[in-house]
Scaffold this active site. Structure first.
Site, mmCIF file in Angstrom:
data_model
loop_
_atom_site.group_PDB
_atom_site.id
_atom_site.type_symbol
_atom_site.label_atom_id
_atom_site.label_comp_id
_atom_site.label_asym_id
_atom_site.label_seq_id
_atom_site.Cartn_x
_atom_site.Cartn_y
_atom_site.Cartn_z
ATOM 1 N N GLU A 25 -14.094 -7.861 11.725
ATOM 2 C CA GLU A 25 -14.046 -6.828 10.744
ATOM 3 C C GLU A 25 -15.216 -6.536 10.141
ATOM 4 O O GLU A 25 -16.440 -7.145 10.595
ATOM 5 C CB GLU A 25 -12.883 -7.114 9.703
ATOM 6 C CG GLU A 25 -13.634 -8.411 8.917
ATOM 7 C CD GLU A 25 -12.831 -8.710 7.735
ATOM 8 O OE1 GLU A 25 -13.227 -7.731 6.756
ATOM 9 O OE2 GLU A 25 -12.460 -9.713 7.399
ATOM 10 N N LYS A 86 -14.305 1.093 1.632
ATOM 11 C CA LYS A 86 -13.352 0.033 2.412
ATOM 12 C C LYS A 86 -12.077 0.795 2.876
ATOM 13 O O LYS A 86 -11.266 1.555 2.234
ATOM 14 C CB LYS A 86 -13.034 -0.956 1.143
ATOM 15 C CG LYS A 86 -12.390 -1.973 1.601
ATOM 16 C CD LYS A 86 -12.124 -3.022 0.390
ATOM 17 C CE LYS A 86 -11.680 -4.268 0.991
ATOM 18 N NZ LYS A 86 -11.687 -5.363 -0.227
ATOM 19 N N VAL A 106 -8.821 -6.208 7.092
ATOM 20 C CA VAL A 106 -8.023 -7.048 8.219
ATOM 21 C C VAL A 106 -7.076 -6.111 8.772
ATOM 22 O O VAL A 106 -6.945 -6.072 9.940
ATOM 23 C CB VAL A 106 -7.236 -8.240 7.366
ATOM 24 C CG1 VAL A 106 -6.484 -8.667 8.503
ATOM 25 C CG2 VAL A 106 -8.584 -9.115 7.187
ATOM 26 N N ASP A 138 1.751 -6.086 -6.400
ATOM 27 C CA ASP A 138 0.717 -6.048 -5.659
ATOM 28 C C ASP A 138 0.588 -6.888 -4.571
ATOM 29 O O ASP A 138 0.390 -8.208 -4.674
ATOM 30 C CB ASP A 138 -0.460 -6.411 -6.557
ATOM 31 C CG ASP A 138 -1.724 -6.189 -6.188
ATOM 32 O OD1 ASP A 138 -1.934 -5.807 -5.047
ATOM 33 O OD2 ASP A 138 -2.737 -6.335 -6.979
ATOM 34 N N SER A 140 -1.025 -7.159 -0.361
ATOM 35 C CA SER A 140 -2.090 -6.770 0.590
ATOM 36 C C SER A 140 -1.276 -6.043 1.816
ATOM 37 O O SER A 140 -0.210 -6.535 2.126
ATOM 38 C CB SER A 140 -2.960 -7.751 1.233
ATOM 39 O OG SER A 140 -3.786 -7.571 2.265
ATOM 40 N N ALA A 141 -2.118 -4.820 2.225
ATOM 41 C CA ALA A 141 -1.514 -4.046 3.360
ATOM 42 C C ALA A 141 -1.854 -4.912 4.494
ATOM 43 O O ALA A 141 -0.975 -4.705 5.721
ATOM 44 C CB ALA A 141 -2.316 -2.774 3.415
ATOM 45 N N ASP A 142 -2.454 -5.988 4.534
ATOM 46 C CA ASP A 142 -2.751 -6.815 5.801
ATOM 47 C C ASP A 142 -1.243 -7.482 6.357
ATOM 48 O O ASP A 142 -1.011 -7.302 7.568
ATOM 49 C CB ASP A 142 -3.532 -8.031 5.210
ATOM 50 C CG ASP A 142 -4.970 -7.909 4.972
ATOM 51 O OD1 ASP A 142 -5.322 -6.523 5.356
ATOM 52 O OD2 ASP A 142 -5.501 -8.721 4.593
ATOM 53 N N LYS A 159 -7.156 -15.873 0.584
ATOM 54 C CA LYS A 159 -7.853 -15.875 -0.408
ATOM 55 C C LYS A 159 -7.438 -16.795 -1.563
ATOM 56 O O LYS A 159 -6.357 -16.441 -1.939
ATOM 57 C CB LYS A 159 -8.680 -14.617 -1.000
ATOM 58 C CG LYS A 159 -9.393 -14.031 0.107
ATOM 59 C CD LYS A 159 -9.608 -12.521 -0.452
ATOM 60 C CE LYS A 159 -10.472 -11.828 0.680
ATOM 61 N NZ LYS A 159 -9.589 -11.339 1.928
#
Length: 306
Positions: A25, A86, A106, A138, A140-142, A159
Site C-alpha cells: 500500500e 487518502k 488497504v 464506524d 473500516s471499509a477494509d 490497529k
C-alpha cells in the site's frame, strides 16, 4: 482494463510469467510516517523484496491514474507532495476525475491488486470495527472489500485503537478466514498478543499456499488473513500501550474528535506519548509483514509452476 488503470511493465511481465509479486500500500508513506522516514521505509521495502526474489508492486495514484507498480520517482513524489489524499475504494473515481495524487488504503490497494492479478498483499495493520460502533456504525471499509476478494493479506492484526473482539466477530460474519503465523494469539499491531485468541495457526508459507489452493478450488471469494505478530523483543510494552490508549481516548473526547478524524488523532497522540517508540514498532511490524508476504508469494508461485 481501462486506460486510466496502469500496471507497470515489470509487474505486468512478472504476473504473466508466474513470478512472485507482492502488493504494497501507499498510505503507510503518504499518511502514516513522517518525512523523510516515509520515503526511506517505502524504498527499503521494495529493495528487500528484490533481494528475496519477489517483484514489488507498490500501489498508489499519480495525477489521477491508479498505478500498480509505482516507480521509485513516483514513490518519492507521493512521499513529498503536500496535497496527497487518502483513497479508499469509494474515492478512486473522485481521485481519477479530479486528477489527484493519492495514497491507497488497504481496501483500495487490495482492490487494485486483485484487478491486476496479484494474489498477495502485505500491510501493517488492518482497519476494523471502532470502539462505540454499536452506536456510530464506524467500521473500516477494509473488511467488506476484503470479503469480496480472493487474496492473501498479511498484517499484524488490526490497529490497537480498534475494538478487537468486535472486529473478530465481523471477520466471522464476513467469512474472512484468519490464521495466526505460528500462533493462535491474535496480535494487536504494536503488541504481540492482543489478549484474544483465534482458532487456527499456520507453520509455513507453503501451508498458507495450500489453504489458498483449497479456497480457490471451492471458488470462495474472500481474503485469507494471515496475522503475523511482531517479535516480543520488538513490541511496545503492553502496560505502556494500555496506559497511553486510556489517555488518548480521554484526550480525543475532551477535544471533541469524532468520525474519520479519530484514528489519526489517536495514532499521533500515541506517537507523541511514547516519544516516537510506537513509530519504530510500526516500521518493524511492516518489515516483518513484507518479508512474510514475500515468502507466501514465492510459495504460491512455486506451487503454480509445479
Amino acid at each position: 482494463m481501462t486506460q486510466s488503470f496502469r500496471v507497470s511493465d515489470e509487474v505486468r511481465q512478472a504476473i504473466a510469467e508466474g513470478k512472485p509479486v507482492l502488493a504494497l500500500e501507499s498510505t503507510i508513506f503518504t499518511h502514516g510516517l513522517p518525512r523523510p522516514r516515509n520515503l526511506e521505509v517505502a524504498l527499503e521495502a521494495e529493495a528487500r523484496l528484490r533481494e528475496l526474489g519477489v517483484v514489488p508492486a507498490t500501489i498508489g495514484i499519480i495525477d489521477g491514474v491508479p498505478t500498480v507498480g509505482l516507480s521509485a520517482a513516483e514513490i518519492e513524489t507521493l512521499s513529498n507532495a503536500d496535497h496527497v489524499i487518502k483513497v479508499s475504494v469509494r474515492d478512486l473515481a473522485v481521485a481519477m476525475g479530479k486528477k489527484l495524487h493519492g495514497g491507497t488504503t488497504v481496501a483500495a490497494t487490495a482492490y487494485l491488486a486483485h484487478r491486476a492479478g496479484i494474489r498477495v498483499f502485505s500491510t501493517g495493520g488492518l482497519g476494523g470495527v471502532h470502539r462505540g460502533a454499536e452506536t456510530t456504525f464506524d467500521e473500516s471499509a477494509d473488511l467488506p472489500i476484503l470479503a469480496t476478494l480472493p487474496l492473501v493479506v498479511v498484517s499484524a492484526g488490526v490497529k490497537s485503537i480498534l475494538d478487537i473482539p468486535l472486529t473478530l466477530e465481523r471477520f466471522e460474519t464476513l467469512n474472512l478466514a484468519v490464521v495466526g503465523y505460528k500462533t493462535t494469539d491474535f496480535p494487536g499491531f504494536y503488541i504481540t498478543d492482543s489478549g484474544y485468541d483465534i482458532e487456527y495457526s499456520v507453520d509455513s508459507p507453503d501451508e498458507v499456499a495450500a489453504m489458498v489452493e483449497a479456497r480457490d478450488a471451492l471458488e470462495i471469494s474472500s481474503t485469507l488473513l494471515v496475522a503475523n505478530p511482531i517479535a516480543k523483543d520488538k513490541q511496545l510494552d503492553p502496560a505502556v500501550l494500555e496506559a497511553v490508549l486510556e489517555k488518548a481516548w480521554a484526550a480525543s473526547a475532551d477535544a471533541g474528535i469524532i468520525g474519520h478524524d479519530t484514528t489519526p488523532f489517536l495514532l499521533d497522540f500515541i506517537q507523541r506519548e511514547t516519544k516516537g517508540e510506537s513509530l519504530n514498532v510500526n516500521v518493524n511490524v511492516y518489515r516483518g509483514n513484507v518479508e512474510l508476504g514475500a515468502e507466501i508469494a514465492k510459495a504460491l508461485s512455486a506451487r503454480a509452476s509445479a
